[in-house]
Design an enzyme around this catalytic site. Structure first.
Site, mmCIF file in Angstrom:
data_model
loop_
_atom_site.group_PDB
_atom_site.id
_atom_site.type_symbol
_atom_site.label_atom_id
_atom_site.label_comp_id
_atom_site.label_asym_id
_atom_site.label_seq_id
_atom_site.Cartn_x
_atom_site.Cartn_y
_atom_site.Cartn_z
ATOM 1 N N HIS A 121 133.333 121.893 59.932
ATOM 2 C CA HIS A 121 134.075 120.919 60.726
ATOM 3 C C HIS A 121 135.573 121.192 60.582
ATOM 4 O O HIS A 121 136.087 121.306 59.473
ATOM 5 C CB HIS A 121 133.792 119.496 60.229
ATOM 6 C CG HIS A 121 132.417 118.994 60.553
ATOM 7 N ND1 HIS A 121 131.512 119.681 61.336
ATOM 8 C CD2 HIS A 121 131.779 117.835 60.199
ATOM 9 C CE1 HIS A 121 130.404 118.971 61.454
ATOM 10 N NE2 HIS A 121 130.526 117.860 60.773
ATOM 11 N N CYS A 131 130.362 113.826 56.518
ATOM 12 C CA CYS A 131 130.825 115.206 56.337
ATOM 13 C C CYS A 131 132.268 115.398 56.794
ATOM 14 O O CYS A 131 133.047 116.128 56.169
ATOM 15 C CB CYS A 131 129.901 116.174 57.066
ATOM 16 S SG CYS A 131 129.416 115.660 58.708
#
Lengths: 350, 350, 350, 350
Positions: free
Chosen positions: D241, D148
């Site tokens: 993120h 990710c």
């Protein structure tokens, strides 16, 4: 039909921003003016507004110029997200100048001739507008929407009250941080902490709940006579007010009967057909540990109240927990639903 | 005097770690053994224990080897932080083998011949130990400390009950995450969220509260007969359980009289002189919006309960809010205070 | 000896409160005056100060009356927690009037004749005071303590620079909310969020780091010439600034050599003997996933920096992570340690 | 066209749930099977799945029965949200049995004949499938989607690499809690805390970034040769993120040139027309203090990466910050986009 021009008063604050976000795509309304405080008047909305919601300012609104809150607004309906002090001065002036004022401020909520409305609960209280016109001689009108926590509490109590008669309620609130506006509560005060006894909040909830559950009698509003005791807390939650409550009824239902009354609750016509009205105003969840504010606040676009953990109380009759989205159903969306009701009932015609 | 050798059962868990932290510097006790589950037995504490408290493992303990929980422990007193299932089997065996068992588990809290003790509140319930010896023939003994939330509730109610007679209580809890142990509640479940209706918790709090507020009559414990209704919530707070409550009294006090009773509360001799006893078990804060768990949990090294927001209730008599440190007063420190009481009362002699 | 009377300037703000908390029990100093803004002057400290720290206002301070910040303060040393704008005006006036000013403000940190001091790192920079006296003719003096993040970065770099020569540093900061003061950052902005690129912060850290790592040459301070690139972030942490960094050295050490240099670092005499000096200024943790701000910020009463996760960098030489308590070592305690150094070096004599 | 039947492997985990949520309304795909671990096989999805996402399980899926992960699945495409250990065994078997496997697991990401794909970045790497068929003789195929964090980093670097040549990158990650799965990180570990140096993560990001930025040469994938140094942190953020990075280029652009390259980036045909492809894969925000994970993660339904705070680096060329939704673009949605690409490129025909 042509969209109705509407203004957002106090458009740069947190609730004002919600109005802007919700009205940007509204099928009946279109934003024709945004007002702000002295500091922001004359500025481009995008530049003077510190946007705190997720996502972006709707592009078609972002370039609008902020105007002063006065009687020259090019609008038929005005949504007020003004601070109480300002609302107290400005809202009557606007009604006096023919505007339909849908207010989210608490300034006039307790006036006997100002309807305090949740459409599914007490749309019949709009009859007070006749009295308002008589008393004040306004060509416009003023309707208010309730305190965010009272909204969740009342939407839970109303179906039960109709079916079983609510006699007594002990409620404890766990209120989200967004209820205090922006900038509101500092991280340093609320992170992994609870702040009990929000100033003045318990009284507001108790009083407004009785008004909302009141009935009309010969054109007058008679407040409900249930006993209410509310304790309030600010909790580290972004959006979504949770209420723990235990209730004594005139005709005590079983948990199953309560579930049925809650799930089956619908507003009177024309409410279910309004653009912002949820298909089912009160959802009941049967899983343990529900409702939860983060997981349930967005139900039906933030317009449904979710109830769960319904069970017998060792002292009174039933305990349960309810969650409402405080800045949607409990604020901006609630006022917009009120405006839709006014339009549907013919109050917005010239 | 020589320090009394003590063992911590279940020393690698969250409550076990608190015992280790608190006993490392204790004036009367010294850790002689740490026990753990199969996975950790034989390992060095520092290596098999995932230390979750702030600060470090006390250096003198960190190199100890974890042993099994059995009757060969080189200790006089054992502090049990065992899971209930294990506690149910192991604690009686240890008492049978002469150990003084101070348990933080709930397994035996409701047994009629097992004292459930908060020293300031009901040290006289230790008289049940005579019955325990008679029934079970143990050379050792078993004493329990209550549920963490019940601890805070009872320490608030006790002074009021003594002075004014508590007849009815509606309480809503806002319980910290550490109350669920480690790893406990995932961040993804609790961040900016509330989880209502903790499984089985309301009943535990209601039952234990009545036991703790009960009186001794002819060697038997008679539970209190106040009515209690408790609703529970897990909230995003690290340590510190908050309880909102409203109370009906036999002889209703004014808020000022309640403050006086709470502030003036002291445990009976020899409790005030015990090493872990706070000078004042219940603190009252007069500022608005207090108590708060993060700001008040550490009062008196986590041993004092803090009460505030005391005001009239529109239905019953008085509303108030109370905060207790759930892993100190409500768990490890509470058990240690029980052990100190047992020593002071002569139960730890051979 | 008699305690030295000290004043806290800006005593009602967040850093001012830390000064009050820390000085209440200080072995050398005693608070003789508290100053505040116009709004608070003349008020009792307890009443005009919204105390945001855990615990209570020290009782002996809470009844003091807040005075104006001027040259009539009954103190020898003044600790400045003033906003920069005010500090810029007031601090020189106080030095001119004979006070020893230990400032936490950034207003004068970059002046060539004002020492910017971390005692363990560059106590020799106090020699600039001779130049300060020459330039300004002050009977008093002005010494500053650095930016909170620079403090943690420099205390990590200094032992490595002395041993191996720091040539280049890429650093990313994760800064706690308390670094922005009170009320500071709203919960609504920072909860489960990151705010990158704190305004003006990177430049301050880069510049102050080079000053602190500079050397004295013929009475002048020569800034260090290492290359620095800093990216900053505000993170949802209460206290404790974390820095991720990767470093290029003139003489690259192994991770083990770096650990040895960091752990063995001690300040020059008389620093290690000062009351607020930690026994070991830099702690190294060898566990994975350390240091962490919540678990490591309080090491040595918040005066030690903790370093860990030391490992080779695929591009430069070594990567590591460091944590400093931003409102203790990085603010109030740091200034107090500076004052202790001035006393020990004889600057506080009349 | 008829919808293509697809199965979700590991459908009860956090990423599996995202697949279910996203595929429920997909224009090309329809869920025909859900698989789970031994514990859940045979159970009704609604009952065996602890749903952790906001909102409800899609009603049409909630009554499906969970099946085992084997070659009897009634599906053409399978989405794997399996743990690596299981993925390593099961994914090749499924490809061997003719299934098109789109995997979110890391088990085969680094195999030379398994495409690791972000459609906008390196759809040409699908050419490796020819090699895969040759090597393995599978009638089906296996394609993986990246870590990710690597996804966000690479989508930021790719447009810059194409235009200016990325030579060196220092990156620090601030990774959301959902990246660790469910239950994942305990509240007690991460609340107001940072956990540095996520185990094994930096290496994965560095390696996958070079693969994704590699080029095809004579049917072989040649990894990029840029230098990368990544430091990782777990932060108290739910989703999203954030990466702080500083970059050295072969041909250094101005910030404006970088903005232009990023904003103008589009995937090659047929990617822009795929149902899940965002109109603009990389958004650039010009406001200060952006991007922020909570405010920017949902851009373009979580499929766009947002970049901001672009400015000169004092050592290298440019610094910037980038945010990616880790469980949408960085996991489930990314795999679905891969499947759409395979369909559009004709790989899903029988």
């Amino acid at each position: 039909m042509d969209k109705i021009p509407v203004a957002v008063l106090g458009a740069t604050g947190a609730v004002g921003q919600r109005f802007v976000q919700l009205l940007a795509d509204h099928p009946w309304f279109e934003i024709s003016a945004l007002t702000g405080s002295e500091r922001t008047v004359g500025g481009v909305y995008r530049e003077v507004c510190r946007w705190v919601l997720n996502g972006d300012i709707p592009p078609e609104i972002s370039e609008m110029v902020v105007s002063t809150t006065d009687a020259s607004l090019p609008a038929r309906i005005v949504f007020s997200a003004l601070p109480n002090r300002v609302a107290r001065q400005v809202e009557p002036t606007l009604a006096e100048n023919g505007y339909i004022v849908c207010s989210n401020a608490s300034a006039f909520r307790q006036e006997p001739d100002v309807p305090l409305i949740i459409p599914e609960v007490n749309s019949d209280h709009l009859a007070l507008l006749e009295q308002q016109r008589g008393n004040r001689g306004w060509p416009g009108l003023l309707v208010t929407s309730p305190n965010c926590t009272a909204t969740g509490l009342v939407m839970t109590l109303k179906p039960l009250h109709d079916a079983f008669g609510v006699a007594q309620v002990f409620a404890t609130t766990l209120q989200a941080v967004s209820g205090a506006g922006y900038p509101g509560v500092p991280y340093l005060d609320i992170i992994e902490n609870i702040i009990p006894d929000i100033h003045g909040e318990a009284e507001k909830i108790q009083d407004e709940t009785r008004l909302l559950l009141g009935r009309m009698d010969a054109g007058q509003r008679v407040a409900g006579d249930m006993e209410l005791s509310v304790q309030t807390n600010r909790v580290p939650v972004f959006d979504g007010h949770t209420v723990n409550m235990t209730i004594k009824f005139d005709r005590p239902p079983s948990p199953e009967e309560a579930v049925k009354a809650l799930s089956g609750f619908r507003g009177p016509d024309p409410v279910p057909g309004l653009p912002s009205a949820p298909a089912q105003p009160v959802l009941v969840r049967s899983e343990p540990n529900r409702p939860q504010p983060r997981r349930d606040r967005d139900a039906a676009a933030g317009m449904a109240v979710t109830v769960g953990s319904i069970q017998p109380c060792p002292i009174l009759d039933l305990r349960m927990v309810s969650v409402v989205h405080n800045t949607l159903r409990g604020a901006a969306s609630g006022s917009i639903l009120n405006a839709e009701l006014l339009v549907a009932e013919g109050y917005a015609k010239n």
